[in-house]
Design a protein around this motif. Structure first.
Motif, PDB file in Angstrom:
ATOM      1  N   SER A   1       0.830  -1.215   0.000  1.00 40.25           N
ATOM      2  CA  SER A   1       0.000   0.000   0.000  1.00 40.25           C
ATOM      3  C   SER A   1       0.859   1.258   0.000  1.00 40.25           C
ATOM      4  CB  SER A   1      -0.946   0.002   1.196  1.00 40.25           C
ATOM      5  OG  SER A   1      -0.236  -0.182   2.399  1.00 40.25           O
ATOM      6  N   LYS A   2       1.959   1.224   0.746  1.00 41.66           N
ATOM      7  CA  LYS A   2       2.788   2.418   0.828  1.00 41.66           C
ATOM      8  C   LYS A   2       3.371   2.759  -0.541  1.00 41.66           C
ATOM      9  CE  LYS A   2       6.529   4.641   3.423  1.00 41.66           C
ATOM     10  NZ  LYS A   2       6.934   5.333   2.195  1.00 41.66           N
ATOM     11  N   TYR A   3       3.805   1.710  -1.270  1.00 43.90           N
ATOM     12  CA  TYR A   3       4.373   1.920  -2.597  1.00 43.90           C
ATOM     13  C   TYR A   3       3.342   2.569  -3.523  1.00 43.90           C
ATOM     14  CZ  TYR A   3       6.013   0.863  -7.306  1.00 43.90           C
ATOM     15  OH  TYR A   3       6.364   0.974  -8.625  1.00 43.90           O
ATOM     16  N   VAL A   4       2.141   2.023  -3.532  1.00 44.67           N
ATOM     17  CA  VAL A   4       1.108   2.542  -4.435  1.00 44.67           C
ATOM     18  C   VAL A   4       0.716   3.969  -4.046  1.00 44.67           C
ATOM     19  CG1 VAL A   4      -1.274   2.231  -5.232  1.00 44.67           C
ATOM     20  CG2 VAL A   4       0.263   0.255  -5.058  1.00 44.67           C
ATOM     21  N   ALA A   5       0.562   4.216  -2.742  1.00 42.30           N
ATOM     22  CA  ALA A   5       0.192   5.572  -2.300  1.00 42.30           C
ATOM     23  C   ALA A   5       1.297   6.565  -2.657  1.00 42.30           C
ATOM     24  CB  ALA A   5      -0.093   5.573  -0.799  1.00 42.30           C
ATOM     25  N   ASP A   6       2.551   6.174  -2.459  1.00 40.30           N
ATOM     26  CA  ASP A   6       3.674   7.067  -2.793  1.00 40.30           C
ATOM     27  C   ASP A   6       3.739   7.338  -4.295  1.00 40.30           C
ATOM     28  OD1 ASP A   6       4.402   7.280  -0.179  1.00 40.30           O
ATOM     29  OD2 ASP A   6       6.160   5.964  -0.308  1.00 40.30           O
ATOM     30  N   GLU A   7       3.548   6.289  -5.079  1.00 45.50           N
ATOM     31  CA  GLU A   7       3.594   6.459  -6.536  1.00 45.50           C
ATOM     32  C   GLU A   7       2.455   7.371  -7.007  1.00 45.50           C
ATOM     33  OE1 GLU A   7       5.777   5.406  -9.032  1.00 45.50           O
ATOM     34  OE2 GLU A   7       7.063   5.068  -7.277  1.00 45.50           O
ATOM     35  N   CYS A   8       1.279   7.221  -6.401  1.00 52.18           N
ATOM     36  CA  CYS A   8       0.164   8.112  -6.751  1.00 52.18           C
ATOM     37  C   CYS A   8       0.499   9.553  -6.380  1.00 52.18           C
ATOM     38  CB  CYS A   8      -1.114   7.676  -6.039  1.00 52.18           C
ATOM     39  SG  CYS A   8      -2.009   6.407  -6.950  1.00 52.18           S
ATOM     40  N   MET A   9       1.116   9.707  -5.219  1.00 51.12           N
ATOM     41  CA  MET A   9       1.457  11.059  -4.764  1.00 51.12           C
ATOM     42  C   MET A   9       2.413  11.743  -5.738  1.00 51.12           C
ATOM     43  SD  MET A   9       2.423  12.177  -0.889  1.00 51.12           S
ATOM     44  CE  MET A   9       1.651  10.786  -0.131  1.00 51.12           C
TER      45      MET A   9
END
Lengths: 363, 363
Positions: B311-319
């Motif tokens: 989840s952290k990877y996806v949230a960071d990439e979205c950011m």
């Protein structure tokens, strides 16, 4: 009552808050036009709102669908700049009541104690009750100054806070900073100095926050800043308190509109100075013209002793004449002959004095 | 830490709240224009504010120097009319958080317990800590429905509340009213049904408030009504709770401007219906197009399981792509592969789907 669970004892014992009557109710009851009723009961600002606060509100209205910041950081930064105090020494909350609730729930557990010199603002003991803590009362001296020896004798190992209201509500007197310092240096608990009315006085205890790690100074924007309707309180705290306060604070607790209005008001030097000036002049006029004994006040209100009349009688008679005052019978330890009047505009003050003379003459 | 007193243990143990990043920070960090950053992290209303709420705010700005009513009575009356519920069954407070804080401090004493089915909104356990009460956890079933037997087995003589979030945050599923009824009828404690997101769902537990004297239904105006910035919560309560709530409530706790805006918004049927419709359509689009497994949702957000990614990877990439989402790792019991996305406008939803496809393809 319910067939299920009961409130905890400290709440069950508490009395329900009875609000004073508002302008609409008084107008209706006595057949007076609403525009002719004046409220000098809640120590609100008689000038109306700051124009800069009003325009900030109108601007903020377009973003009300978004949450405010978690900790009111924009307001904390504005306060830091205004008071020249590091932002790490400032906390904010929804009204001074909200700030106190958060502070007390950091420290107060069931059976803990807080020391309250009477007579004073009554909400402190309610907040203690929220944590099932116990208020321990000290009695102020006849001039309403603190009885320091008595206060210190009431401090036990369970004492977490001493509350000092300065200027005191409803008596109006300021506690000398030396008295607060004597107490703070003698105890291990926190000393909360409630300076809600300090803007109208000459001396603040703010300097003690840097000097002692157990002194907290509470403030509000409800009085001199004219924002009673928006619930904005703040406090100057020792740095070690900040992180604990943040843990116990309700997230996003000050509305976006209130934060914007507060920052707007802080920039309105003209309004603030006029507020203070109006109160100082009006206070002097009232003290010189009210036909009862009045107490020296450094707040935006004056306490009068209407004896041999009773406070309820005088407040009721004023209400019939369209003037709402605060009968102080409900203040613990205050007796039944004291009435508190908010300093109003020159016209309001004059009308009050005339009404009081009429009541005094007719009684 | 201070050389003087310490926080009580329940606060000392608590972690400091870490807020999500806001639009300004993300724009700065990644060199993106603020206007190109979209926040789908806090379940705010993507339509902006209700025009009727905005005009009510502008009108109320002229009376901000006066205190609001003690108990938000004008708003309580407007809610009573809107929902056709007696005013004696309605309480209001500064946000649903504020309503919960007041309710819990009526009943919770040190050592009391509240039962919380996980995963869910995390603030309940913080509020329990304010009273030194103890959260007792139950685990939801694999489909995130309640495990009723497990919940009932966790209820003890010290249990004062069971918290049921419906639609649940962050999973989005509604609890069937029959399940809530089975629990309410089996226990002596209070059942608090947090319906913050109910406006986007088909079924409410509101009917149970009349039927059982231990069911409370909490609501907020932060979502479908678009007033997150103004802190307005309310709850439907059994009549015997009202007086106790009033004793523990902070006086004047909802600002004048917030009360006015809330009453304005309640009259804006068009806005409300458009909010709900936008969410229903957007939710369907997102469920059909997000390139990860999504959970069925009746709220204004959707939970996606991004495994095998984190989840952290996806949230960071979205950011990095200017889209702020909510990584759910901090939800107790939620694991590290869930991300919550607020349903946005059609354009925002489309941009999100494209970003997620890009991230999924590139990982």
């Amino acid at each position: 009552m319910s067939p299920v669970i009961r409130p905890k004892p400290s709440i069950e014992r508490m009395k329900e808050y009875v609000a004073g009557r508002n302008i609409e109710e008084v107008a209706r009851s006595y057949g007076i036009d609403e525009r002719d009723v004046i409220k000098l009961a809640s120590n609100e600002n008689c000038l109306g709102p700051s124009p800069l606060a009003v325009s900030a509100i109108k601007k903020a209205a377009s973003s009300i669908h978004l949450y405010p910041s978690v900790d009111g950081v924009e307001l904390r930064e504005a306060l830091a700049a205004h008071y020249d105090v590091p932002v790490g020494n400032i906390v904010t909350g929804p009204g001074m009541d909200g700030v106190m609730e958060t502070l007390l729930r950091v420290f107060l557990d069931k059976g803990d104690e807080i020391v309250i010199p009477l007579p004073t603002f009554s909400y402190y003991e309610n907040v203690a009750g929220f944590s099932s803590a116990v208020p321990v009362f000290s009695t102020r001296r006849p001039d309403y100054g603190l009885d320091i020896e008595d206060i210190l004798s009431k401090v036990s190992e369970r004492t977490k806070f001493i509350f000092i209201t300065s200027p005191n509500n409803p008596t109006g007197n300021v506690t000398p900073v030396e008295d607060i310092e004597r107490i703070a240096s003698a105890v291990d608990c926190l000393v909360f100095v409630d300076e809600a009315y300090i803007d109208f006085a000459d001396r603040t205890a703010l300097g003690l926050v840097r000097k002692y790690d157990n002194v907290i100074v509470g403030r509000t924007m409800s009085k001199a800043w004219g924002l009673a309707g928006l619930r904005i309180g703040f406090a100057f705290v020792p740095e070690w308190v900040l992180g604990q306060y943040m843990k116990a604070a309700t997230p996003h607790s000050i509305s976006r509109v209130s934060i914007a209005a507060a920052i707007g008001a802080l920039g309105d030097k003209e309004y603030y100075e006029k507020s203070v000036e109006t109160v100082r002049k009006g206070r002097k006029y009232l003290a010189g013209n009210i036909p009862f004994r009045t107490l020296p006040s450094e707040a935006n209100f004056i306490l009068m002793d209407v004896s041999p009349l009773k406070s309820k009688y005088v407040a009721d008679e004023c209400m019939k004449r369209g003037i709402i005052l605060r009968d102080c019978t409900s203040f613990r330890g205050m007796g039944d002959t004291f009435v508190r009047v908010t300093v109003g505009t020159p016209a309001q003050n004059k009308r009050l004095v005339e009404a009081l003379k009429d009541i005094r003459g007719g009684a």
